[in-house]
Design an enzyme around this catalytic site. Structure first.
Site, PDB file in Angstrom:
ATOM      1  N   TYR A 166       0.886   6.773  10.177  1.00  0.00           N
ATOM      2  CA  TYR A 166       1.037   7.561   8.940  1.00  0.00           C
ATOM      3  C   TYR A 166       2.466   7.439   8.398  1.00  0.00           C
ATOM      4  O   TYR A 166       2.703   7.484   7.193  1.00  0.00           O
ATOM      5  CB  TYR A 166       0.645   9.020   9.200  1.00  0.00           C
ATOM      6  CG  TYR A 166       0.243   9.774   7.959  1.00  0.00           C
ATOM      7  CD1 TYR A 166      -0.876   9.396   7.210  1.00  0.00           C
ATOM      8  CD2 TYR A 166       0.972  10.873   7.517  1.00  0.00           C
ATOM      9  CE1 TYR A 166      -1.247  10.088   6.072  1.00  0.00           C
ATOM     10  CE2 TYR A 166       0.613  11.580   6.382  1.00  0.00           C
ATOM     11  CZ  TYR A 166      -0.509  11.179   5.663  1.00  0.00           C
ATOM     12  OH  TYR A 166      -0.860  11.870   4.530  1.00  0.00           O
ATOM     13  N   LYS A 173       4.929  13.541   2.844  1.00  0.00           N
ATOM     14  CA  LYS A 173       4.185  14.812   2.834  1.00  0.00           C
ATOM     15  C   LYS A 173       5.082  15.973   3.263  1.00  0.00           C
ATOM     16  O   LYS A 173       4.922  17.097   2.761  1.00  0.00           O
ATOM     17  CB  LYS A 173       2.945  14.726   3.731  1.00  0.00           C
ATOM     18  CG  LYS A 173       1.856  13.779   3.225  1.00  0.00           C
ATOM     19  CD  LYS A 173       1.332  14.140   1.848  1.00  0.00           C
ATOM     20  CE  LYS A 173       0.076  13.363   1.471  1.00  0.00           C
ATOM     21  NZ  LYS A 173      -0.222  13.475   0.033  1.00  0.00           N
TER      22      LYS A 173
HETATM   23  P1  NAD Z   1      -7.881   8.632  -3.537  1.00  0.00           P
HETATM   24  O1  NAD Z   1      -7.449   7.227  -3.330  1.00  0.00           O
HETATM   25  O2  NAD Z   1      -9.239   8.882  -4.040  1.00  0.00           O
HETATM   26  O3  NAD Z   1      -6.837   9.406  -4.465  1.00  0.00           O
HETATM   27  C1  NAD Z   1      -5.484   9.029  -4.577  1.00  0.00           C
HETATM   28  C2  NAD Z   1      -5.173   9.037  -6.050  1.00  0.00           C
HETATM   29  O4  NAD Z   1      -3.774   8.781  -6.291  1.00  0.00           O
HETATM   30  C3  NAD Z   1      -5.966   7.965  -6.822  1.00  0.00           C
HETATM   31  O5  NAD Z   1      -6.724   8.562  -7.837  1.00  0.00           O
HETATM   32  C4  NAD Z   1      -4.877   7.092  -7.411  1.00  0.00           C
HETATM   33  O6  NAD Z   1      -5.232   6.559  -8.677  1.00  0.00           O
HETATM   34  C5  NAD Z   1      -3.733   8.088  -7.522  1.00  0.00           C
HETATM   35  N1  NAD Z   1      -2.446   7.426  -7.728  1.00  0.00           N
HETATM   36  C6  NAD Z   1      -1.771   6.600  -6.889  1.00  0.00           C
HETATM   37  N2  NAD Z   1      -0.666   6.134  -7.493  1.00  0.00           N
HETATM   38  C7  NAD Z   1      -0.623   6.700  -8.731  1.00  0.00           C
HETATM   39  C8  NAD Z   1       0.261   6.595  -9.840  1.00  0.00           C
HETATM   40  N3  NAD Z   1       1.352   5.811  -9.808  1.00  0.00           N
HETATM   41  N4  NAD Z   1      -0.017   7.321 -10.961  1.00  0.00           N
HETATM   42  C9  NAD Z   1      -1.115   8.110 -11.030  1.00  0.00           C
HETATM   43  N5  NAD Z   1      -1.986   8.239 -10.007  1.00  0.00           N
HETATM   44  C10 NAD Z   1      -1.744   7.526  -8.883  1.00  0.00           C
HETATM   45  O7  NAD Z   1      -7.702   9.317  -2.098  1.00  0.00           O
HETATM   46  P2  NAD Z   1      -7.688  10.855  -1.650  1.00  0.00           P
HETATM   47  O8  NAD Z   1      -7.834  10.809  -0.185  1.00  0.00           O
HETATM   48  O9  NAD Z   1      -8.621  11.644  -2.463  1.00  0.00           O
HETATM   49  O10 NAD Z   1      -6.182  11.282  -1.941  1.00  0.00           O
HETATM   50  C11 NAD Z   1      -5.832  12.395  -2.724  1.00  0.00           C
HETATM   51  C12 NAD Z   1      -4.712  13.178  -2.071  1.00  0.00           C
HETATM   52  O11 NAD Z   1      -5.191  13.779  -0.879  1.00  0.00           O
HETATM   53  C13 NAD Z   1      -3.499  12.316  -1.682  1.00  0.00           C
HETATM   54  O12 NAD Z   1      -2.319  13.078  -1.898  1.00  0.00           O
HETATM   55  C14 NAD Z   1      -3.724  12.145  -0.193  1.00  0.00           C
HETATM   56  O13 NAD Z   1      -2.526  11.856   0.485  1.00  0.00           O
HETATM   57  C15 NAD Z   1      -4.251  13.513   0.149  1.00  0.00           C
HETATM   58  N6  NAD Z   1      -4.929  13.651   1.445  1.00  0.00           N
HETATM   59  C16 NAD Z   1      -5.935  12.783   1.783  1.00  0.00           C
HETATM   60  C17 NAD Z   1      -6.548  12.939   3.012  1.00  0.00           C
HETATM   61  C18 NAD Z   1      -7.644  11.974   3.452  1.00  0.00           C
HETATM   62  O14 NAD Z   1      -7.912  11.897   4.638  1.00  0.00           O
HETATM   63  N7  NAD Z   1      -8.275  11.259   2.561  1.00  0.00           N
HETATM   64  C19 NAD Z   1      -6.189  13.983   3.891  1.00  0.00           C
HETATM   65  C20 NAD Z   1      -5.175  14.861   3.489  1.00  0.00           C
HETATM   66  C21 NAD Z   1      -4.555  14.688   2.256  1.00  0.00           C
END
Ligand code: NAD
Length: 276
Positions: A166, A173
């Site tokens: 990570y 984060k």
């Molecule tokens: P996801 O890939 O569906 O979403 C990530 C989003 O970030 C995408 O829509 C992407 O277009 C956007 N993004 C990236 N760079 C960008 C930029 N320059 N401008 C605008 N948008 C941008 O994946 P997700 O898992 O739904 O992630 C959403 C959030 O949740 C993130 O912050 C991720 O770190 C967090 N998160 C995810 C998990 C997991 O296991 N999937 C767990 C905890 C937290």
């Protein structure tokens, strides 16, 4: 059609509220699960998507919940942020809530040794997209919240504890969680609440970019108190609480929605059979 694919409880908790959801890439995105729940409770939602390539996926989802505002927004580009917020102001006039669900780090930073693999450029890119963007969004959104409001961002346990691979994202984060508290402090007198949801590992595009991402899901389940995966419904439910008036006294908080994974120090299976 609100919440297609999910079982999101319907009601009026968000009736009359208008908000912005940033970070839908497809139907598996956490931002989409949250949006589906907010729409099922009566919210009116504006969506932003990262670039033209994603519009094809995001438009049908946005339309399925009756969203009238759908604008491109790259959080690293000031002109793109200016244009998106100008359009949202024009269409909505004000905002009641914001969902910031945006993060990025280069794949080569999300594997192996943190010390060896971290480069200045990739580190700064991850901090820019995954941390500074929330500060920037909060600053712009607060100007559209004359009557107060609520904002959330998405984080992960890798901010508090080391998780293999990570790496840079864990440091980002940690910065995001600290930023959440500082933003909450500054915007508190304006009656704007700011919180983070620390979700367990879920199968999304973002997770696919992390080396061993599948292991994060499997071990997250095995080491969780509930012995189950984190559900989209659970994450969306916490978002609904924080973004609706139900959350009126909560700000500056990091809420774990991970089936209890965060509070396990030593799993039973590792404790048994040890020597000493
Ligand atoms: P996801 O890939 O569906 O979403 C990530 C989003 O970030 C995408 O829509 C992407 O277009 C956007 N993004 C990236 N760079 C960008 C930029 N320059 N401008 C605008 N948008 C941008 O994946 P997700 O898992 O739904 O992630 C959403 C959030 O949740 C993130 O912050 C991720 O770190 C967090 N998160 C995810 C998990 C997991 O296991 N999937 C767990 C905890 C937290």
């Amino acid at each position: 059609m609100a919440g297609e694919g999910f079982d999101m409880p319907k009601g009026d908790l968000m009736k009359g509220k208008k908000g912005l959801v940033m970070g839908v890439a497809n139907g598996n995105s956490i931002a989409w699960g949250i949006a589906a729940q907010l729409a099922a409770q009566g919210a009116e939602i504006a969506f932003t998507y990262q670039g033209e390539a994603l519009e094809r996926r995001v438009r049908p989802l946005a339309e399925s919940v009756g969203a009238s505002v759908l604008v491109p927004c790259d959080v690293t580009d000031d002109a793109s942020m200016d244009a998106a917020f100008a359009e949202i102001e024009k269409q909505f006039g004000k905002l009641d809530f914001v969902v910031h669900s945006v993060a990025f780090a280069n794949k080569n930073e999300l594997k192996g040794s943190f010390v060896e693999n971290t480069t200045r450029d990739s580190f700064l890119l991850a901090m820019n997209i995954s941390v500074f963007s929330f500060v920037d969004v909060a600053k712009r959104a607060a100007k559209l919240m004359p009557d107060g409001g609520s904002m959330i961002t998405m984080t992960y346990l890798g901010a508090e504890r080391t998780i293999p691979n990570y790496n840079t994202m864990g440091v980002a984060k940690a910065g995001l969680e600290a930023a959440t508290r500082y933003i909450a402090r500054d915007l508190g007198p304006s009656k704007i609440r700011v919180n983070a949801i620390s979700a367990g590992a879920m199968r999304t595009l973002a997770l696919a970019g992390i080396s061993g991402g599948r292991g994060m899901i499997a071990q997250g389940r095995a080491f969780s108190a509930l012995k189950e995966d984190t559900s989209m419904e659970g994450v969306a439910g916490a978002a609904l609480w924080l973004l609706s008036d139900l959350g009126r006294s909560t700000t500056g908080e990091v809420v774990h929605v991970d089936a209890g994974f965060h509070m396990i120090g030593l799993p039973e299976e590792l404790a048994e059979g040890g020597e000493g």
